[in-house]
Write a protein that holds these residues in place. Structure first.
Motif, PDB file in Angstrom:
ATOM      1  N   ASP A   1       0.802  -1.225   0.000  1.00  0.00           N
ATOM      2  CA  ASP A   1       0.000   0.000   0.000  1.00  0.00           C
ATOM      3  C   ASP A   1       0.835   1.275   0.000  1.00  0.00           C
ATOM      4  N   GLY A   2       2.166   1.166   0.029  1.00  0.00           N
ATOM      5  CA  GLY A   2       2.969   2.374   0.021  1.00  0.00           C
ATOM      6  C   GLY A   2       4.411   2.116  -0.358  1.00  0.00           C
ATOM      7  N   ILE A   3       5.098   3.186  -0.762  1.00  0.00           N
ATOM      8  CA  ILE A   3       6.516   3.122  -1.127  1.00  0.00           C
ATOM      9  C   ILE A   3       7.249   4.258  -0.436  1.00  0.00           C
ATOM     10  N   ASN A   4       8.420   3.963   0.103  1.00  0.00           N
ATOM     11  CA  ASN A   4       9.308   4.959   0.690  1.00  0.00           C
ATOM     12  C   ASN A   4      10.543   5.014  -0.194  1.00  0.00           C
ATOM     13  N   ASN A   5      10.554   5.997  -1.107  1.00  0.00           N
ATOM     14  CA  ASN A   5      11.596   6.059  -2.129  1.00  0.00           C
ATOM     15  C   ASN A   5      12.963   6.353  -1.542  1.00  0.00           C
ATOM     16  N   ARG A   6      13.982   6.144  -2.350  1.00  0.00           N
ATOM     17  CA  ARG A   6      15.364   6.301  -1.888  1.00  0.00           C
ATOM     18  C   ARG A   6      15.682   7.744  -1.504  1.00  0.00           C
ATOM     19  N   TYR A   7      14.924   8.709  -2.022  1.00  0.00           N
ATOM     20  CA  TYR A   7      15.163  10.118  -1.725  1.00  0.00           C
ATOM     21  C   TYR A   7      14.059  10.688  -0.830  1.00  0.00           C
ATOM     22  N   ASP A   8      13.327   9.821  -0.131  1.00  0.00           N
ATOM     23  CA  ASP A   8      12.176  10.254   0.662  1.00  0.00           C
ATOM     24  C   ASP A   8      12.314   9.724   2.088  1.00  0.00           C
ATOM     25  N   ASN A   9      11.461  10.226   2.999  1.00  0.00           N
ATOM     26  CA  ASN A   9      11.501   9.749   4.376  1.00  0.00           C
ATOM     27  C   ASN A   9      10.109   9.399   4.899  1.00  0.00           C
ATOM     28  N   GLN A  10       9.192   9.088   3.986  1.00  0.00           N
ATOM     29  CA  GLN A  10       7.860   8.673   4.383  1.00  0.00           C
ATOM     30  C   GLN A  10       7.235   7.818   3.289  1.00  0.00           C
ATOM     31  N   PHE A  11       6.249   7.011   3.684  1.00  0.00           N
ATOM     32  CA  PHE A  11       5.569   6.167   2.713  1.00  0.00           C
ATOM     33  C   PHE A  11       4.527   6.979   1.955  1.00  0.00           C
ATOM     34  N   ARG A  12       4.485   6.769   0.640  1.00  0.00           N
ATOM     35  CA  ARG A  12       3.536   7.457  -0.230  1.00  0.00           C
ATOM     36  C   ARG A  12       2.805   6.429  -1.096  1.00  0.00           C
ATOM     37  N   ASP A  13       1.720   6.873  -1.728  1.00  0.00           N
ATOM     38  CA  ASP A  13       0.960   5.995  -2.610  1.00  0.00           C
ATOM     39  C   ASP A  13       1.788   5.604  -3.832  1.00  0.00           C
ATOM     40  N   LEU A  14       1.412   4.490  -4.456  1.00  0.00           N
ATOM     41  CA  LEU A  14       2.122   3.984  -5.622  1.00  0.00           C
ATOM     42  C   LEU A  14       1.714   4.752  -6.875  1.00  0.00           C
ATOM     43  N   THR A  15       2.717   5.149  -7.653  1.00  0.00           N
ATOM     44  CA  THR A  15       2.494   5.790  -8.946  1.00  0.00           C
ATOM     45  C   THR A  15       3.307   5.037  -9.998  1.00  0.00           C
TER      46      THR A  15
END
Length: 358
Positions: free
Chosen positions: A113-127
């Motif tokens: 239900d979410g992704i925490n990208n390599r340049y991010d610090n929180q889980f976000r929706d999938l795109t």
């Protein structure tokens, strides 16, 4: 800090545990607008952050050979793989159920239900990663995954996996691998893999039509390893991946250049050497060369035909094999990628790791 617990028996055959992953990255120099998204951007005209970090936890439960993980996930599968290629790992959130109770068979069911990208610090929706426009902000209502892996004998195995990134794309994967010995010293490890990708539901990113075929083989003889890979894209679209530069290493030719544009064909050549036989235990080197051609690359105004790309990777690894520093490892990597359709890239990476078992 990647801390993994063992299991605690709570009765009834149920065992439980928890894992913890703590990550932090610091910018060392003043390159305030590094285009590679190594660190998160503050916003237009504000440059990049000096540092950032993230914390993730995973609860796990096990009954016999069936395991359920809930929370932060680092999957390695044909349809979803975490990304270890930057300072901070790309991870996912959801539930992952894996069972090995059937002999020689692994069954997998998952919901992401979410992704925490390599340049991010929180889980976000999938795109969806959709160059040249990148993602358009439309998000999936989760990703559903099912897979079966079966080992027929010690030499032959096969897999089928299905994934649906709701209202964006769906993916079927079929793969087979063959491993055997060649004489007394040589070993062969080969595979063939096929992906069928199409749009899903409401087609939030438009029509998707892509099929990908890749085949690879590596022969190990003593200290030497030689590999060859061929990959070809079919259909009207590029191979779909999730927004945030999520890798697809189950394609045999994948590097900085992904060789996944529409109709693109590519070859990969690998040579590795283990210096142990020369007395340098723990030291090895690898050279990889990729070349792609016949690619169709879409830009905001036109489609470029017959585009080429080439990439060279040189990798040196050393892990201290014994003594007080046992488990301390170093890696140096040089990447040189040349493209017809975008700017060339050179990159130098150095990484160090330390593993200690309590």
């Amino acid at each position: 800090l990647d801390a993994k617990s063992g299991y605690h028996d709570i009765g009834g055959g149920v065992q439980v545990g928890a894992d913890l992953l703590i990550q932090h990255a610091f910018r060392l120099n003043g390159r305030d607008n590094n285009p590679d998204w190594v660190l998160p951007h503050e916003g237009p005209g504000k440059g990049q952050k000096d540092n950032f970090g993230k914390v993730g936890a995973t609860l796990k439960a096990k009954v016999s050979q069936t395991e359920l993980k809930v929370g932060e996930l680092l999957p390695v599968s044909p349809v979803l793989v975490f990304d270890p290629s930057r300072q901070l790992l790309t991870t996912f959130s959801g539930a992952w159920l894996e069972s090995k109770d059937i002999k020689d068979t692994k069954l997998t069911l998952a919901y992401i239900d979410g992704i925490n990208n390599r340049y991010d610090n929180q889980f976000r929706d999938l795109t969806k990663f959709a160059p040249p426009a990148y993602d358009n902000g439309a998000a999936a209502d989760g990703m559903y995954i099912a897979g079966v892996d079966h080992q027929f004998n010690k030499e032959i195995g096969a897999s089928y996996w299905y994934a649906d990134v709701k209202d964006i794309y769906q993916q079927h994967y079929v793969g087979a691998n063959y491993k055997t010995t060649l004489g007394e010293k040589a070993k062969l490890d080969s595979h063939i893999r096929y992906f069928d990708n199409s749009d899903s539901g409401n087609k939030l990113y438009g029509s998707i039509d892509n099929q990908a075929l890749s085949a690879g083989a590596k022969v190990n003889y003593g200290a030497h390893t030689v590999g060859l890979g061929y990959q070809q894209m079919f259909g009207d679209s590029a191979f779909p991946t999730l927004g945030g530069w999520v890798p697809q290493p189950y394609l045999v030719n994948w590097g900085v250049a992904t060789f996944t544009n529409a109709n693109e064909k590519s070859w990969g050549f690998t040579y590795g050497y283990d210096f142990s036989e020369l007395g340098a235990k723990g030291l090895n080197a690898t050279a990889v060369y990729f070349t792609g051609y016949d690619a169709e690359v879409k830009t905001p105004t036109t489609t470029l035909k017959d585009q080429k790309s080439d990439e060279l990777n040189l990798i040196l690894n050393y892990t201290v094999p014994e003594g007080k520093l046992k488990g301390l490892g170093f890696q140096a990597m040089y990447i040189d990628a040349d493209f017809d359709y975008k700017s060339d890239l050179k990159e130098y990476r150095v990484a160090t790791t330390y593993t200690y078992k309590f």
